[in-house]
Design an enzyme around this catalytic site. Structure first.
Site, PDB file in Angstrom:
ATOM      1  N   SER A 330       0.804  -1.230   0.000  1.00 15.03           N
ATOM      2  CA  SER A 330       0.000   0.000   0.000  1.00 15.03           C
ATOM      3  C   SER A 330       0.828   1.268   0.000  1.00 15.03           C
ATOM      4  CB  SER A 330      -0.905   0.005   1.234  1.00 15.03           C
ATOM      5  OG  SER A 330      -1.637  -1.193   1.286  1.00 15.03           O
ATOM      6  N   ASP A 354     -17.736   0.419  -0.813  1.00 19.33           N
ATOM      7  CA  ASP A 354     -16.832  -0.726  -0.688  1.00 19.33           C
ATOM      8  C   ASP A 354     -17.489  -1.825   0.106  1.00 19.33           C
ATOM      9  OD1 ASP A 354     -14.807  -2.547  -0.215  1.00 19.33           O
ATOM     10  OD2 ASP A 354     -13.830  -1.277   1.305  1.00 19.33           O
ATOM     11  N   ASP A 369     -10.668  -6.831   0.016  1.00 23.02           N
ATOM     12  CA  ASP A 369     -10.043  -5.740   0.759  1.00 23.02           C
ATOM     13  C   ASP A 369      -9.467  -6.339   2.035  1.00 23.02           C
ATOM     14  OD1 ASP A 369     -10.410  -2.436   0.782  1.00 23.02           O
ATOM     15  OD2 ASP A 369     -10.071  -3.337   2.775  1.00 23.02           O
ATOM     16  N   HIS A 375     -15.138  -0.817   3.769  1.00 18.91           N
ATOM     17  CA  HIS A 375     -15.013   0.503   4.375  1.00 18.91           C
ATOM     18  C   HIS A 375     -16.263   1.348   4.198  1.00 18.91           C
ATOM     19  CE1 HIS A 375     -10.655   0.124   5.137  1.00 18.91           C
ATOM     20  NE2 HIS A 375     -10.660  -0.624   4.037  1.00 18.91           N
ATOM     21  N   CYS A 388      -7.751   1.813   1.761  1.00 19.08           N
ATOM     22  CA  CYS A 388      -8.814   0.994   1.198  1.00 19.08           C
ATOM     23  C   CYS A 388      -8.382   0.355  -0.117  1.00 19.08           C
ATOM     24  CB  CYS A 388     -10.055   1.865   0.966  1.00 19.08           C
ATOM     25  SG  CYS A 388     -11.354   0.972   0.118  1.00 19.08           S
TER      26      CYS A 388
END
Lengths: 639, 381
Positions: A330, A354, A369, A375, A388
């Site tokens: 990330s 999401d 995820d 999220h 996310c």
């Protein structure tokens, strides 16, 4: 037989003798004439030729090696110096019985298997005649005394006091400064004739790190000495001398203080930390753990020590910061987000819902995820703050791999950063062409989706992550990590966004990562300055097939790598840090505090107050070591 | 009486009369002695430098000179006729000793040259033969009419060939050749016909290659190879001659100065105080020094010729001229080999090179010359 009874005819005999005597005199004069003409030939006509031969006999030109330049950190703290080291050398041509000599020496000083092994190897290697072959280094005073007392029995042996490279902070800088070791015939073969001449008297050669990269500057120029020697090569007097030009001292942009903090913060974990000043690309800290003791390599590492390093599962000789290729996870989301904004694929207002996964049309596969239940409604800001995945799957798919590749290259991902060290790994930023060429396989949508959270084919070194972060901090200005001297030329150009305000907006999102709702909130606790950061967690998907691990070790080494990129102060960045902790599980909790300690070391003064150091200047050590005599007395007045 | 004979018997025309008194009564030839002393003094000067300023070497050389001068003095006291009388006896004894050397000699450097006699130490019988062979051949011809007939020539060849062969077997080719040469000089002086000389020269020239391939020892062959091409092995067998020529050539006309010759002082020149001492002299004193040395030798050789010319009987004439010619051959061979004109055969530079029994033998031979000069009767017969 008749024998005439004649009296000897004395007068006749005398006359014959007289004639012969005259012939004899003539012969003597003739032969003397030959000798004289031979002498004239040698001493008059051939005189200059023989004078040259005679001078070549007695006069020898010896190379005098220049002292190697010192290496200091930005504040003048010595990181590499030259120390006299007494070593034992053998002039093979002078020995009568080498084996007997070695037995004798072994009785006087300690010689282990490694010493003899290396001696044997050097003895057999190509070398100049009469060149001493080192047998053992680091003689103690007591050993020297014992050798000197017995010197008369040890023909061909000599004790030399050569300056030898010493690294006072041994393991701390092992992966950045590197080390020198003995020059060998192969090194010389790879040089031009001019270079070879310069190395005529040199024993050491930069092997890795800074020592290798700046070898030319650190080495200096050879000097010469003409000496008169006798037939056995003994020097009788010095006729002429041209002193060597010492190697240039090298002041690194590294900060001992930051380096030490990074090293200590990593502790016993395997990992790497690279800190860069985004204002000028100065590398402030460059750590890869575990490290090694470079001093062991200088005079020749023992077989035992070397194999210990080689067989260590933690691989201490491997430069993780420079060559370790890890999935960035990330940590590249801020850069991807900027790419999405600039290409118009997304904007700050756009949001998605999401559900905890992402799905392509007509494809049942769910890209999950990290948060199983999702999220909820997420915009770009929140997607960065909470990392996310679903948002970025969606955005990355729309962006496409080619756009992704082009933008990421601007951040030096998949590109060499241009640091002044050899053998830099350029990581991997995949593209369709790359997959076709190297994997002989077409590009799938799934590849793009994996890449958009820094997984899949994407690989980056900790140095690249720090460089990419510094680029964000400098609002797209090309950052070339520099340890010393001039910046290296790179192919990257400044990244100009269509909307310049996106830099600040992304920075704000990254600051919120260290905020109360962010994934890296731990690292900003009680910070005196705003920190922009992005955590990352990279899956370890494979373990080398030919490696064997113990059960519990296997489990530990299957854990995710923890990553963190950050810069501070967020409003006026003076440091960007990339941290990797192997099998550290969570970027926020493991890598974050490491990055924080590194930033504190740079941004805070001894009293713990924010005191951003000045940009590196070539003229001399700046900051804490600046003498108080400078006319900059306004600070003193204000106190 | 010829006119020449008349003048020769006039007082004041003889060499001896130039130095009457003490020298005459001691049977010494003053001009010869003076020239020899001068040469020895010069030799010591060079030796001091060649030996690395070693006084010890010089003193030991002086002791040898002392021994040689004593031998010279003693031999000068005997009249030539006693040499003539004893020549066959000493020659025969010498021949026996040479055979003994081959059977029971001491070995040194791969050659048997020394004979150990209990109580007397070691000595080289070949040194005795250096004097005995010319004396013997001179005796042989003094018994015969001259010029020699072919049969006499062959007889003389046997007389000189036998010891030369025995010495050559030791093997000591250098000495063998020099001893043969001393006998051949007698033959030449006795009036060997020119035709025979021409034949001999042709035989030697054709025999030389055969000698090389079938007679010589390996080390001798090596020396010849080195002589022909010293650069073939500059670090090994060619080293001596290359360094020697370098020393000589670098000396130039006026030399590098006494004690300043780098070739010898820095040990590049091997055997610098013995066989190759001329290279030291040439390096330090240059061409001028070499010429002075050669002039000294020429003065001695000239005086020797003069003495031989004045000698009153065939034996003395032949012996005297042979001894002095052999002396010159020593000089020529040594200088020739040091300058690369001749192969290295291990002949010292007379009275300059350090050591060896040769110094005693050489000075003894000058004693014999002085005997010839100082035992002349005013009226010969």
């Amino acid at each position: 037989m008749r024998r005439p009874l004649t009296l000897k005819d004395h007068h006749h005999e005398q006359r014959i003798f007289g004639v012969r005597l005259v012939v004899g005199v003539f012969l003597v004069l003739l032969l003397t004439g030959i000798l004289v003409s031979r002498m004239i030939w040698l001493q008059v006509f051939e005189h200059s030729r023989y004078t040259t031969l005679s001078d070549n006999n007695r006069v020898q030109t010896q190379a005098v090696s220049p002292p190697r330049g010192l290496i200091t950190d930005r504040d003048g703290i010595i990181l590499a110096e030259n120390r006299p080291d007494f070593s034992l050398e053998v002039i093979i041509e002078q020995t009568r019985d080498l084996d007997a000599l070695l037995v004798e020496v072994a009785r006087l000083v300690e010689l282990d298997e490694g010493d003899l092994e290396r001696f044997e190897k050097r003895r057999r290697a190509a070398r100049r005649p009469w060149e001493p072959v080192p047998l053992r280094g680091r003689l103690t005073e007591e050993e020297i005394a014992r050798l000197v007392v017995n010197q008369h029995r040890l023909q061909g042996l000599r004790i030399s006091a050569d300056p030898v490279r010493h690294y006072p902070h041994d393991i701390l800088f092992s992966h950045v400064i590197g080390y020198v070791n003995r020059i060998n015939a192969q090194d010389l073969d790879n040089m031009t004739l001019d270079q070879q001449r310069d190395y005529a008297g040199t024993h050491f050669y930069g092997r890795t790190g800074i020592e290798r990269f700046y070898e030319d500057q650190l080495h200096g120029q050879v000097g010469y000495r003409q000496v008169e020697t006798n037939a056995r090569g003994r020097i009788l007097r010095v006729l002429e001398e041209q002193p060597p030009v010492p190697g240039q001292d090298l002041r690194l942009r590294l900060s001992m203080r930051v380096q030490q903090a990074a090293y200590d913060a990593l502790g016993e974990r395997r990992g790497a930390v690279v800190a860069i000043d985004p204002r000028d690309g100065s590398v402030l800290a460059f750590v890869s753990r575990p490290g090694f003791n470079p001093n062991l390599f200088v005079t020749g590492i023992s077989h035992k020590d070397y194999s210990a390093y080689r067989t260590d599962h933690d691989n201490p000789l491997f430069n993780r910061a420079l060559q370790g290729r890890y999935p960035p996870g990330s940590t590249i989301k801020p850069m991807l987000g900027l790419a999405g904004l600039d290409t118009g694929v997304t904007n700050w207002q756009r949001s998605i819902r999401d559900p905890g996964f992402y799905q392509l049309e007509n494809d049942p596969h769910r890209y999950r995820d990290w948060k199983r239940w999702g999220h909820g409604r997420v915009d770009l800001h929140l997607a960065v703050v909470q990392s996310c995945d679903t948002y970025f799957y969606d955005m990355g798919f729309k962006l496409g791999i080619d756009n992704m590749h082009d933008y990421m290259s601007q951040f030096s991902l998949g590109q060499p950063t241009g640091i002044d060290l050899d053998s830099e790994s350029k990581g991997l930023m995949p593209s369709k062409q790359w997959k076709k060429a190297f994997r002989n396989s077409p590009w799938f949508h799934g590849d793009t989706i994996n890449a958009s959270i820094g997984q899949g084919f994407v690989l980056a070194t900790p140095l690249q992550l720090a460089t990419a972060t510094a680029t964000v901090a400098s609002h797209g200005k090309t950052v070339i990590p520099t340890l010393a001297g001039e910046r290296q030329p790179v192919e990257r150009t400044d990244l100009l966004l269509k909307d310049e305000s996106n830099w600040d907006k992304m920075t704000n999102a990254m600051v919120d990562v260290t905020g109360p709702k962010g994934t890296a909130r731990i690292m900003a606790v009680d910070a005196q300055y705003p920190i922009a950061a992005k955590s990352g967690t990279a899956q370890v998907f494979s373990v080398g097939q030919d490696e064997t691990y113990k059960e519990e070790e296997l489990a530990e080494r299957m854990l995710d790598h923890a990553l963190m990129v950050s810069f501070a102060p967020a409003d006026k960045p003076a440091i960007a840090v990339g941290v990797l902790v192997e099998n550290g599980r969570h970027g926020g909790s493991t890598a974050g505090p490491v990055a924080r300690q590194v930033m504190d070391a740079w941004l805070l003064n001894d009293e713990g107050e924010l005191d951003v150091p000045a940009v590196f200047s070539d003229t001399g050590p700046a900051g804490t070591d600046t003498p108080p005599s400078t006319p900059d007395d306004s600070d003193e007045d204000s106190q | 009486m010829s006119q020449r004979e008349f003048f020769r018997q006039m007082p004041g025309q003889t060499g001896a009369s130039l130095s009457p008194g003490l020298a005459e009564r001691l049977h010494l030839d003053a001009p010869l002695l003076a020239a020899l002393m001068l040469l020895m003094l010069g030799g010591l000067t060079v030796l001091y430098s060649a030996g690395g300023e070693s006084m010890e070497l010089v003193i030991r050389q002086c002791i040898r000179f002392g021994a040689g001068l004593t031998a010279m003095f003693v031999l000068a006291q005997f009249p030539p006729r006693s040499y003539r009388f004893w020549a066959p006896v000493i020659y025969t004894i010498g021949l026996v000793l040479l055979m003994l050397v081959l059977v029971a000699g001491t070995e040194a450097k791969g050659a048997q040259r020394w004979l150990s006699i209990p109580g007397l130490g070691r000595f080289q019988p070949s040194e005795v033969m250096k004097l005995a062979v010319p004396a013997m051949v001179a005796w042989y011809f003094s018994e015969r009419n001259l010029p020699p007939k072919l049969i006499d020539v062959l007889g003389a060849m046997v007389l000189l060939g036998l010891p030369a062969m025995l010495i050559g077997l030791q093997p000591d080719l250098g000495t063998a050749i020099l001893i043969a040469a001393s006998g051949l000089v007698v033959l030449f002086m006795a009036g060997l016909s020119w035709r025979l000389i021409a034949v001999a020269v042709i035989v030697v020239v054709t025999a030389a290659p055969l000698m090389y391939f079938f007679v010589m020892h390996d080390y001798q062959r090596n020396r010849v190879d080195t002589f022909l091409n010293p650069e073939a092995d500059p670090r090994g067998t060619g080293w001596n001659i290359i360094q020697s020529k370098t020393a000589i050539g670098s000396g130039g006309i006026d030399g590098k100065g006494w004690l300043d010759g780098t070739q010898s002082r820095l040990d590049f020149l091997p055997e610098s105080s013995t066989d190759f001492i001329l290279a030291v002299l040439s390096e330090e004193f240059g061409l001028i020094g070499v010429c002075v040395l050669l002039i000294m030798y020429l003065v001695i050789v000239g005086r020797g010729f003069f003495i031989s010319w004045q000698a009153q009987d065939t034996f003395s004439r032949l012996l005297g001229s042979s001894l002095i010619m052999t002396f010159f051959i020593y000089v020529f061979v040594n200088i020739g080999m040091v300058t690369g004109l001749l192969p290295v055969v291990g002949v010292p530079l007379p009275l300059v090179s350090y050591g060896g029994t040769s110094i005693v033998t050489l000075l003894a031979s000058f004693g014999m010359l002085m005997s010839i000069q100082t035992h002349r009767r005013l009226i010969s017969y």
